[in-house]
Design a protein around this motif. Structure first.
Motif, mmCIF file in Angstrom:
data_model
loop_
_atom_site.group_PDB
_atom_site.id
_atom_site.type_symbol
_atom_site.label_atom_id
_atom_site.label_comp_id
_atom_site.label_asym_id
_atom_site.label_seq_id
_atom_site.Cartn_x
_atom_site.Cartn_y
_atom_site.Cartn_z
ATOM 1 N N ARG A 205 -18.301 -40.782 0.149
ATOM 2 C CA ARG A 205 -17.157 -40.348 -0.736
ATOM 3 C C ARG A 205 -15.783 -41.378 0.057
ATOM 4 N N ASP A 206 -14.865 -41.611 -0.553
ATOM 5 C CA ASP A 206 -13.468 -41.894 -0.370
ATOM 6 C C ASP A 206 -12.437 -40.824 -0.797
ATOM 7 N N GLU A 207 -11.441 -40.765 -0.021
ATOM 8 C CA GLU A 207 -10.486 -39.600 -0.355
ATOM 9 C C GLU A 207 -9.183 -40.001 0.252
ATOM 10 N N LEU A 208 -8.089 -39.766 -0.356
ATOM 11 C CA LEU A 208 -6.789 -40.080 0.453
ATOM 12 C C LEU A 208 -6.055 -38.757 -0.211
ATOM 13 N N ASP A 209 -5.365 -37.883 0.736
ATOM 14 C CA ASP A 209 -4.815 -36.749 0.126
ATOM 15 C C ASP A 209 -3.718 -36.243 1.021
ATOM 16 N N PHE A 210 -2.751 -35.491 0.654
ATOM 17 C CA PHE A 210 -1.889 -34.827 1.453
ATOM 18 C C PHE A 210 -2.266 -33.349 1.210
ATOM 19 N N GLU A 211 -2.362 -32.576 2.628
ATOM 20 C CA GLU A 211 -2.916 -31.391 2.581
ATOM 21 C C GLU A 211 -1.750 -30.349 3.062
ATOM 22 N N PHE A 212 -1.273 -29.627 2.451
ATOM 23 C CA PHE A 212 0.063 -28.771 3.056
ATOM 24 C C PHE A 212 -0.657 -27.555 3.542
ATOM 25 N N LEU A 213 -0.402 -27.518 4.838
ATOM 26 C CA LEU A 213 -0.983 -26.185 5.891
ATOM 27 C C LEU A 213 -0.036 -25.025 6.090
ATOM 28 N N GLY A 214 1.192 -25.163 5.312
ATOM 29 C CA GLY A 214 2.088 -23.774 5.202
ATOM 30 C C GLY A 214 2.780 -23.926 6.578
ATOM 31 N N ASN A 215 3.130 -22.870 6.844
ATOM 32 C CA ASN A 215 4.042 -22.638 8.171
ATOM 33 C C ASN A 215 3.936 -21.202 8.730
ATOM 34 N N ARG A 216 4.241 -21.021 9.966
ATOM 35 C CA ARG A 216 4.655 -19.734 10.624
ATOM 36 C C ARG A 216 5.860 -19.413 10.573
ATOM 37 N N TRP A 217 6.296 -18.363 10.409
ATOM 38 C CA TRP A 217 7.542 -17.854 10.080
ATOM 39 C C TRP A 217 8.618 -18.414 11.184
ATOM 40 N N GLY A 218 9.656 -19.334 10.673
ATOM 41 C CA GLY A 218 10.587 -20.063 11.694
ATOM 42 C C GLY A 218 10.052 -21.217 12.080
ATOM 43 N N GLN A 219 8.874 -21.750 11.909
ATOM 44 C CA GLN A 219 8.235 -23.090 12.338
ATOM 45 C C GLN A 219 8.448 -23.914 11.166
ATOM 46 N N PRO A 220 8.308 -25.300 11.566
ATOM 47 C CA PRO A 220 8.474 -26.459 10.570
ATOM 48 C C PRO A 220 7.121 -26.198 9.411
ATOM 49 N N TYR A 221 7.193 -26.723 8.271
ATOM 50 C CA TYR A 221 6.077 -26.836 7.634
ATOM 51 C C TYR A 221 5.271 -28.018 7.932
ATOM 52 N N THR A 222 3.895 -27.993 7.739
ATOM 53 C CA THR A 222 3.202 -29.135 8.111
ATOM 54 C C THR A 222 2.340 -29.528 7.096
#
Length: 164
Positions: free
Chosen positions: A9-26
């Motif tokens: 398999r080949d794969e390229l992607d963005f995965e949004f990991l969410g955040n913890r209250w008051g912390q940056p989104y990852t």
């Protein structure tokens, strides 16, 4: 983007990991080439991605893969096949979008639980655009002069992109 194959398999992607209250989104960029994974890198975003639309793009050519957010390159993965490092260039890939339950790897070892009371969850898209090579895939299109992404100007970051 995913080649939708089982073994190599080949794969390229963005995965949004969410955040913890008051912390940056990852956001995690992921690169899987010729069946080899472990190509993840995480970046803390400088904004709340749920507050407004932003532009997420992947420039993929025979020289490098550039992941960008709002025209800011956040990751460059160079083609180092000459050093024996796999690079996704021989398989066509489809574009997919999914929302899925975060596993332990995306939630600080399972410490951040999904709040199912907020379901259903949605993702929205605007101004979606894709340009690419048709099947049989990228290996057959490197020399096609109509493919702007293979032009010399896109073989490395320019000075402004590198600065960003």
């Amino acid at each position: 983007m995913n080649s939708d194959t089982d073994n190599v398999r080949d794969e390229l992607d963005f995965e949004f990991l969410g955040n913890r209250w008051g912390q940056p989104y990852t956001v995690q960029t992921h690169l899987y080439a010729h069946g080899k994974g472990d190509g993840e890198q995480r970046v803390n975003l400088w904004f709340d991605p749920s507050a407004a639309f932003h532009t997420y793009s992947i420039l993929w050519n025979h020289h490098h893969v550039v992941f960008s957010v709002d025209d800011v390159p956040i990751r460059v993965y160079k083609n180092n096949e000459v050093r024996g490092i796999p690079y996704p260039k021989s398989q066509s890939m489809g574009v997919y979008s999914t929302l899925w339950e975060a596993d332990d790897w995306a939630t600080r070892g399972g410490l951040e639980k999904i709040d199912w009371s907020k379901a259903p969850f949605y993702a929205y898209y605007t101004a979606f655009d894709i340009e690419g090579c048709s099947v049989p895939g990228p290996a057959a299109c490197a020399s096609n002069p109509s493919n702007w992404w293979e032009a010399p100007a896109y073989q490395e970051l320019d000075a402004l992109q590198a600065k960003r």
